[in-house]
Design a protein around this motif. Sequence first.
Motif, PDB file in Angstrom:
ATOM      1  N   GLY A 132       4.223  10.439  -0.071  1.00  0.00           N
ATOM      2  CA  GLY A 132       4.511   9.374  -1.013  1.00  0.00           C
ATOM      3  C   GLY A 132       3.588   8.185  -0.909  1.00  0.00           C
ATOM      4  N   VAL A 133       2.349   8.393  -0.454  1.00  0.00           N
ATOM      5  CA  VAL A 133       1.410   7.279  -0.266  1.00  0.00           C
ATOM      6  C   VAL A 133       0.622   7.069  -1.552  1.00  0.00           C
ATOM      7  CG1 VAL A 133      -0.605   6.489   1.020  1.00  0.00           C
ATOM      8  CG2 VAL A 133       1.299   7.575   2.216  1.00  0.00           C
ATOM      9  N   ASN A 134       0.727   5.879  -2.119  1.00  0.00           N
ATOM     10  CA  ASN A 134       0.059   5.559  -3.377  1.00  0.00           C
ATOM     11  C   ASN A 134      -1.335   4.987  -3.167  1.00  0.00           C
ATOM     12  OD1 ASN A 134       2.068   5.880  -5.805  1.00  0.00           O
ATOM     13  ND2 ASN A 134       3.268   5.108  -4.093  1.00  0.00           N
ATOM     14  N   ARG A 135      -1.514   4.184  -2.149  1.00  0.00           N
ATOM     15  CA  ARG A 135      -2.851   3.677  -1.849  1.00  0.00           C
ATOM     16  C   ARG A 135      -3.665   4.777  -1.171  1.00  0.00           C
ATOM     17  NH1 ARG A 135      -3.524  -1.680  -2.663  1.00  0.00           N
ATOM     18  NH2 ARG A 135      -1.659  -2.988  -2.767  1.00  0.00           N
ATOM     19  N   ASP A 136      -4.951   4.582  -1.092  1.00  0.00           N
ATOM     20  CA  ASP A 136      -5.780   5.519  -0.353  1.00  0.00           C
ATOM     21  C   ASP A 136      -5.489   5.356   1.132  1.00  0.00           C
ATOM     22  OD1 ASP A 136      -6.968   6.436  -2.673  1.00  0.00           O
ATOM     23  OD2 ASP A 136      -8.640   5.019  -2.555  1.00  0.00           O
ATOM     24  N   PRO A 137      -5.233   6.437   1.852  1.00  0.00           N
ATOM     25  CA  PRO A 137      -4.843   6.307   3.271  1.00  0.00           C
ATOM     26  C   PRO A 137      -5.930   5.675   4.125  1.00  0.00           C
ATOM     27  CG  PRO A 137      -5.256   8.606   2.693  1.00  0.00           C
ATOM     28  CD  PRO A 137      -5.243   7.846   1.407  1.00  0.00           C
ATOM     29  N   GLU A 138      -7.185   5.757   3.665  1.00  0.00           N
ATOM     30  CA  GLU A 138      -8.278   5.121   4.402  1.00  0.00           C
ATOM     31  C   GLU A 138      -8.074   3.607   4.500  1.00  0.00           C
ATOM     32  OE1 GLU A 138      -9.829   8.906   2.561  1.00  0.00           O
ATOM     33  OE2 GLU A 138      -8.606   7.211   1.903  1.00  0.00           O
ATOM     34  N   GLU A 139      -7.391   3.036   3.498  1.00  0.00           N
ATOM     35  CA  GLU A 139      -7.144   1.588   3.519  1.00  0.00           C
ATOM     36  C   GLU A 139      -6.273   1.177   4.697  1.00  0.00           C
ATOM     37  OE1 GLU A 139      -5.911  -0.221  -0.158  1.00  0.00           O
ATOM     38  OE2 GLU A 139      -6.847   1.376  -1.338  1.00  0.00           O
ATOM     39  N   TYR A 140      -5.459   2.094   5.179  1.00  0.00           N
ATOM     40  CA  TYR A 140      -4.598   1.803   6.319  1.00  0.00           C
ATOM     41  C   TYR A 140      -5.272   2.136   7.653  1.00  0.00           C
ATOM     42  CZ  TYR A 140      -0.977   1.551   2.744  1.00  0.00           C
ATOM     43  OH  TYR A 140      -0.235   1.209   1.631  1.00  0.00           O
ATOM     44  N   GLY A 141      -6.457   2.727   7.594  1.00  0.00           N
ATOM     45  CA  GLY A 141      -7.164   3.083   8.813  1.00  0.00           C
ATOM     46  C   GLY A 141      -6.526   4.222   9.575  1.00  0.00           C
ATOM     47  N   ILE A 142      -5.740   5.057   8.868  1.00  0.00           N
ATOM     48  CA  ILE A 142      -5.033   6.123   9.587  1.00  0.00           C
ATOM     49  C   ILE A 142      -5.782   7.453   9.550  1.00  0.00           C
ATOM     50  CG2 ILE A 142      -2.773   5.057   9.362  1.00  0.00           C
ATOM     51  CD1 ILE A 142      -2.173   6.797   6.978  1.00  0.00           C
ATOM     52  N   ILE A 143      -6.690   7.625   8.590  1.00  0.00           N
ATOM     53  CA  ILE A 143      -7.591   8.774   8.580  1.00  0.00           C
ATOM     54  C   ILE A 143      -8.944   8.317   8.042  1.00  0.00           C
ATOM     55  CG2 ILE A 143      -5.747  10.477   8.221  1.00  0.00           C
ATOM     56  CD1 ILE A 143      -6.850  10.710   5.302  1.00  0.00           C
ATOM     57  N   THR A 144      -9.970   9.107   8.317  1.00  0.00           N
ATOM     58  CA  THR A 144     -11.303   8.820   7.782  1.00  0.00           C
ATOM     59  C   THR A 144     -11.860   9.977   6.967  1.00  0.00           C
ATOM     60  OG1 THR A 144     -12.322   9.599   9.839  1.00  0.00           O
ATOM     61  CG2 THR A 144     -11.868   7.221   9.659  1.00  0.00           C
ATOM     62  N   ASN A 145     -11.265  11.157   7.095  1.00  0.00           N
ATOM     63  CA  ASN A 145     -11.763  12.341   6.399  1.00  0.00           C
ATOM     64  C   ASN A 145     -10.569  13.133   5.884  1.00  0.00           C
ATOM     65  OD1 ASN A 145     -12.724  14.950   5.708  1.00  0.00           O
ATOM     66  ND2 ASN A 145     -14.469  14.725   7.100  1.00  0.00           N
ATOM     67  N   ARG A 146     -10.399  13.190   4.579  1.00  0.00           N
ATOM     68  CA  ARG A 146      -9.226  13.862   4.019  1.00  0.00           C
ATOM     69  C   ARG A 146      -9.299  15.377   4.175  1.00  0.00           C
ATOM     70  NH1 ARG A 146      -7.808  10.659  -1.650  1.00  0.00           N
ATOM     71  NH2 ARG A 146      -8.220   8.549  -0.853  1.00  0.00           N
ATOM     72  N   GLU A 147     -10.466  15.938   4.071  1.00  0.00           N
ATOM     73  CA  GLU A 147     -10.600  17.392   4.189  1.00  0.00           C
ATOM     74  C   GLU A 147     -10.399  17.870   5.611  1.00  0.00           C
ATOM     75  OE1 GLU A 147     -10.951  19.708   1.807  1.00  0.00           O
ATOM     76  OE2 GLU A 147     -10.599  18.064   0.409  1.00  0.00           O
ATOM     77  N   ASN A 148     -10.817  17.079   6.560  1.00  0.00           N
ATOM     78  CA  ASN A 148     -10.695  17.456   7.971  1.00  0.00           C
ATOM     79  C   ASN A 148     -10.238  16.241   8.762  1.00  0.00           C
ATOM     80  OD1 ASN A 148     -10.880  18.849  10.390  1.00  0.00           O
ATOM     81  ND2 ASN A 148     -13.086  18.483  10.609  1.00  0.00           N
ATOM     82  N   PRO A 149      -8.943  15.895   8.670  1.00  0.00           N
ATOM     83  CA  PRO A 149      -8.477  14.650   9.275  1.00  0.00           C
ATOM     84  C   PRO A 149      -8.699  14.558  10.777  1.00  0.00           C
ATOM     85  CG  PRO A 149      -6.819  15.552   7.795  1.00  0.00           C
ATOM     86  CD  PRO A 149      -7.861  16.612   7.976  1.00  0.00           C
ATOM     87  N   ALA A 185       5.282  -6.090  -8.355  1.00  0.00           N
ATOM     88  CA  ALA A 185       4.093  -6.383  -7.551  1.00  0.00           C
ATOM     89  C   ALA A 185       4.144  -5.723  -6.178  1.00  0.00           C
ATOM     90  CB  ALA A 185       3.929  -7.893  -7.407  1.00  0.00           C
ATOM     91  N   SER A 186       4.860  -4.611  -6.077  1.00  0.00           N
ATOM     92  CA  SER A 186       5.002  -3.913  -4.801  1.00  0.00           C
ATOM     93  C   SER A 186       3.752  -3.124  -4.459  1.00  0.00           C
ATOM     94  CB  SER A 186       6.190  -2.951  -4.874  1.00  0.00           C
ATOM     95  OG  SER A 186       5.918  -1.911  -5.796  1.00  0.00           O
ATOM     96  N   PRO A 187       3.609  -2.677  -3.195  1.00  0.00           N
ATOM     97  CA  PRO A 187       2.465  -1.838  -2.827  1.00  0.00           C
ATOM     98  C   PRO A 187       2.399  -0.539  -3.615  1.00  0.00           C
ATOM     99  CG  PRO A 187       3.553  -2.694  -0.862  1.00  0.00           C
ATOM    100  CD  PRO A 187       4.436  -3.029  -2.020  1.00  0.00           C
ATOM    101  N   THR A 188       3.533  -0.076  -4.124  1.00  0.00           N
ATOM    102  CA  THR A 188       3.543   1.144  -4.931  1.00  0.00           C
ATOM    103  C   THR A 188       2.862   0.921  -6.269  1.00  0.00           C
ATOM    104  OG1 THR A 188       5.605   1.894  -3.913  1.00  0.00           O
ATOM    105  CG2 THR A 188       5.022   2.871  -6.032  1.00  0.00           C
TER     106      THR A 188
END
Length: 358
Positions: A132-149, A185-188
Amino acid sequence: MHRFTCITIIFTPLILCCLALSPPPTTSETRPKVLLLHSYHTSNPWDMSVEQGVLDALADEYYIPDENLAFESFYMDTKRRTSREWKEDAGKMAREAIGRLRPAVVIALDDNCQEYVVRRMNTSGCAFVFAGVNRDPEEYGIITNRENPGGNITGALERERFPESLAFMRRIVPGIKRLAIISDASPTGAPVVQRIKALAPTHGVTVVDSLETDDFTAWKDFVTKIQTRADALAVVVYHTVKDDNGTHVPADKVLAWTTSHSKLPDMGFWPWAVSQGLLCSDAISGYDQGYYVGTITSYILGGQSPGDFPVSAPRTGQPCINQARADELGLAIPAHLTKTAKLFPAMTARSPVSSPPD
């Protein structure tokens, strides 16, 4: 000293008949634990549908809560309580719960979980699966590569089906060329509005105006002024709106006012929004999000690493139509659509007993 709403941890049993196919019984001390961490609250329709998908996926892989799996839910309640202070405190309590429970996997739903929990524990070694993540997960610094996390985090993105929803609406109301967008104006909401604006020109529609606000007065003013400027209204989310006194306005009240004061055909992006009163959507399936991450979770419980699974965005849509809204707008629904779409007979946001609390 601040007083905070109690966040409930719920143990949910799911009973299956195919016990003969299940893994060997385990004791409460040895069975693996899964924590389902919610950004929102127990009665939120999205959370309920995602949780059911998670439970069904785990059951299909023979992980049965209260038998060979400990399954618990934790609710941060950040859709109704939106202050930064509350989110920080809710995140702290969630992180403490993770430290206390020591789950094998944490399934973290929606953006506030990523902001206030996952990004602050991404080096803890705990296995996280987000959904349920609407923003790009890279913005949270939790992954750097979506294909190979790699590492200990993977998950599923939540992506609105705007092109599909627009095409579906045009089968009911041909000729839509001017679109207005409104959202809280929520993060969603913010990333959804941005993506719609980027996609609109390639689908033959001009976004004539948009508003992201938590101010109910500003919301009302926008809906009123846009009536003669747009052919249709896209309503994204409406759950963090407040009145002039700073009091939270329940989501069904926001939508009830909107549909009562707008004569524009309106689209949403989730089944519950159409159930509450928007005209139509080719909607995102929370159940499918849950089933996808529940399946990944079962593989992690079986010994695989979260980082082995690419980040994905389940794309299955659910066409939905609100028949009462169509009738109110004087729109005839083509017969072939009534055979394939999910039809909602009433606008539940306006009913004396409203839909589940926002």
